[in-house]
Design a protein around this motif. Structure first.
Motif, PDB file in Angstrom:
ATOM      1  N   TYR A   1      71.649  -6.274  37.187  1.00 51.61           N
ATOM      2  CA  TYR A   1      72.843  -7.106  37.108  1.00 51.61           C
ATOM      3  C   TYR A   1      72.822  -7.870  35.789  1.00 51.61           C
ATOM      4  O   TYR A   1      71.768  -8.138  35.227  1.00 51.61           O
ATOM      5  CB  TYR A   1      72.877  -8.138  38.242  1.00 51.61           C
TER       6      TYR A   1
ATOM      7  N   GLN B   1      74.568 -11.561  34.145  1.00 54.65           N
ATOM      8  CA  GLN B   1      75.304 -12.773  34.458  1.00 54.65           C
ATOM      9  C   GLN B   1      75.718 -13.445  33.177  1.00 54.65           C
ATOM     10  O   GLN B   1      74.884 -13.921  32.412  1.00 54.65           O
ATOM     11  CB  GLN B   1      74.476 -13.746  35.306  1.00 54.65           C
TER      12      GLN B   1
ATOM     13  N   GLY C   1      79.069 -18.997  33.531  1.00 53.31           N
ATOM     14  CA  GLY C   1      80.166 -19.350  34.417  1.00 53.31           C
ATOM     15  C   GLY C   1      80.697 -18.201  35.248  1.00 53.31           C
ATOM     16  O   GLY C   1      81.749 -18.342  35.905  1.00 53.31           O
ATOM     17  N   MET C   2      79.983 -17.111  35.229  1.00 56.16           N
ATOM     18  CA  MET C   2      80.459 -15.931  35.967  1.00 56.16           C
ATOM     19  C   MET C   2      79.448 -15.539  37.029  1.00 56.16           C
ATOM     20  O   MET C   2      78.289 -15.944  37.006  1.00 56.16           O
ATOM     21  CB  MET C   2      80.666 -14.757  34.999  1.00 56.16           C
ATOM     22  N   GLY C   3      79.903 -14.703  37.943  1.00 56.92           N
ATOM     23  CA  GLY C   3      78.992 -14.156  38.936  1.00 56.92           C
ATOM     24  C   GLY C   3      78.182 -13.013  38.354  1.00 56.92           C
ATOM     25  O   GLY C   3      78.311 -12.676  37.184  1.00 56.92           O
ATOM     26  N   LEU C   4      77.347 -12.441  39.180  1.00 61.17           N
ATOM     27  CA  LEU C   4      76.529 -11.312  38.744  1.00 61.17           C
ATOM     28  C   LEU C   4      77.344 -10.022  38.837  1.00 61.17           C
ATOM     29  O   LEU C   4      78.033  -9.788  39.833  1.00 61.17           O
ATOM     30  CB  LEU C   4      75.282 -11.193  39.620  1.00 61.17           C
TER      31      LEU C   4
ATOM     32  N   LEU D   1      77.168  -5.788  38.550  1.00 59.96           N
ATOM     33  CA  LEU D   1      76.233  -4.678  38.661  1.00 59.96           C
ATOM     34  C   LEU D   1      76.397  -3.710  37.493  1.00 59.96           C
ATOM     35  O   LEU D   1      77.501  -3.239  37.210  1.00 59.96           O
ATOM     36  CB  LEU D   1      76.463  -3.946  39.986  1.00 59.96           C
TER      37      LEU D   1
ATOM     38  N   TYR E   1      72.375   1.087  39.376  1.00 61.07           N
ATOM     39  CA  TYR E   1      71.507   0.960  40.530  1.00 61.07           C
ATOM     40  C   TYR E   1      70.844   2.296  40.821  1.00 61.07           C
ATOM     41  O   TYR E   1      71.241   3.338  40.278  1.00 61.07           O
ATOM     42  CB  TYR E   1      72.263   0.437  41.760  1.00 61.07           C
TER      43      TYR E   1
ATOM     44  N   PHE F   1      69.353  -9.544  35.244  1.00 63.23           N
ATOM     45  CA  PHE F   1      68.501  -9.642  36.423  1.00 63.23           C
ATOM     46  C   PHE F   1      68.280  -8.261  37.020  1.00 63.23           C
ATOM     47  O   PHE F   1      69.216  -7.502  37.226  1.00 63.23           O
ATOM     48  CB  PHE F   1      69.132 -10.545  37.492  1.00 63.23           C
TER      49      PHE F   1
ATOM     50  N   GLY G   1      68.999  -9.013  52.173  1.00 64.89           N
ATOM     51  CA  GLY G   1      69.207  -9.396  50.790  1.00 64.89           C
ATOM     52  C   GLY G   1      68.313  -8.655  49.812  1.00 64.89           C
ATOM     53  O   GLY G   1      67.482  -7.836  50.184  1.00 64.89           O
ATOM     54  N   TYR G   2      68.534  -8.947  48.558  1.00 66.68           N
ATOM     55  CA  TYR G   2      67.737  -8.386  47.483  1.00 66.68           C
ATOM     56  C   TYR G   2      66.656  -9.385  47.075  1.00 66.68           C
ATOM     57  O   TYR G   2      66.833 -10.591  47.224  1.00 66.68           O
ATOM     58  CB  TYR G   2      68.585  -8.133  46.235  1.00 66.68           C
TER      59      TYR G   2
ATOM     60  N   PHE H   1      65.127 -10.696  43.667  1.00 72.25           N
ATOM     61  CA  PHE H   1      65.455 -10.695  42.238  1.00 72.25           C
ATOM     62  C   PHE H   1      64.251 -11.078  41.395  1.00 72.25           C
ATOM     63  O   PHE H   1      63.385 -11.855  41.831  1.00 72.25           O
ATOM     64  CB  PHE H   1      66.566 -11.709  41.948  1.00 72.25           C
ATOM     65  N   GLY H   2      64.225 -10.544  40.162  1.00 72.90           N
ATOM     66  CA  GLY H   2      63.299 -11.037  39.166  1.00 72.90           C
ATOM     67  C   GLY H   2      63.829 -12.332  38.566  1.00 72.90           C
ATOM     68  O   GLY H   2      64.921 -12.785  38.900  1.00 72.90           O
ATOM     69  N   SER H   3      63.053 -12.911  37.652  1.00 74.80           N
ATOM     70  CA  SER H   3      63.425 -14.211  37.084  1.00 74.80           C
ATOM     71  C   SER H   3      64.366 -14.086  35.893  1.00 74.80           C
ATOM     72  O   SER H   3      64.833 -15.089  35.369  1.00 74.80           O
ATOM     73  CB  SER H   3      62.178 -14.988  36.681  1.00 74.80           C
TER      74      SER H   3
END
Lengths: 114, 113
Positions: free
Chosen positions: A35, A37, A40-43, A45, A48, A90, A102-103, A105-107
């Motif tokens: 993903y 980001q 101010g936005m969502g993640l 994709l 995958y 991410f 859920g997933y 996530f890495g940092s």
């Protein structure tokens, strides 16, 4: 108990350069995701994979490539970096579809293209 | 074309009070909904989920409510604690295709001591 590990954490690229963002997971998850980001936005994709050898495009795949040769690793390749690819990236994984648990996530990798 | 909307970019709540974070969706194919919490410089962490066959799911201080007819869900945190200060993302998954998650833009929650 590492979970999902992303390297590097930060990177500055010049326009036109290329790089690979590394992602590895130690949970034996079949599903892996990339993903991005933007502020101010969502993640969103990018790509995958549902298992080794299988990858598919997400919502914003242009300018990126992926491979999945092993269950553990899912690198993301940027060719000819552009300022529009400045973002936080991410990587995530899940044991199945991730719909109820859920997933993981890495940092994240913070990439700046100048 | 935002299929998952979080219309409040930020929310401030006093410690001990209830926090209510809202999320709306447009895609009627969504049948699983999740909430994630994200601290600065970290990846999102899964918080709670709900299937469309339910209208409520609880986990400790966190409860998610789903109103399918209104295509609306909300996350309630009671009581709110300073450690809850983070960005909360709503996400949804459709029952067809690859079950990918579609995320909202997030709501930044600040819990004031």
């Amino acid at each position: 108990n590492a979970g999902v590990t992303q390297t590097p954490k930060f990177r500055i690229l010049k326009i036109g350069q290329s790089m690979t963002l590394q992602c590895t997971q130690d949970m034996n998850h079949n599903y892996m995701y990339w993903y991005r980001q933007d502020p101010g936005m969502g993640l969103k994709l990018i790509y995958y994979s549902v298992g080794a050898g299988i990858t598919d495009k997400g919502e914003v795949p242009n300018g990126y490539n992926v491979s999945r040769s092993t269950t553990e690793d899912f690198p993301l390749r940027l060719e000819l970096a552009a300022p529009s690819q400045t973002s936080v990236y991410f990587c995530a994984s899940s044991s199945s579809t991730g719909r109820n648990y859920g997933y993981t996530f890495g940092s994240g990798t913070r990439l700046t293209v100048v | 074309d935002q299929q998952v909307k979080q219309n409040s970019p930020s929310l401030s709540v006093q410690e001990g009070r209830i926090s209510i974070l809202n999320c709306d969706y447009t895609n009627s194919m969504f049948d699983y909904f999740l909430w994630y919490k994200k601290y600065p410089a970290e990846g999102p962490t899964f918080l709670i989920s709900i299937s469309s066959i339910k209208d409520k799911n609880e986990d400790g201080r966190f409860t998610v409510f789903l109103n399918k007819s209104a295509k609306h869900l909300s996350l309630h945190i009671v009581p709110s604690q300073p450690g809850d200060s983070a960005v909360y993302f709503c996400a949804a998954s459709a029952r067809s295709g690859s079950y990918q998650l579609t995320f909202g833009k997030g709501t930044k929650l600040s819990v004031i001591p």
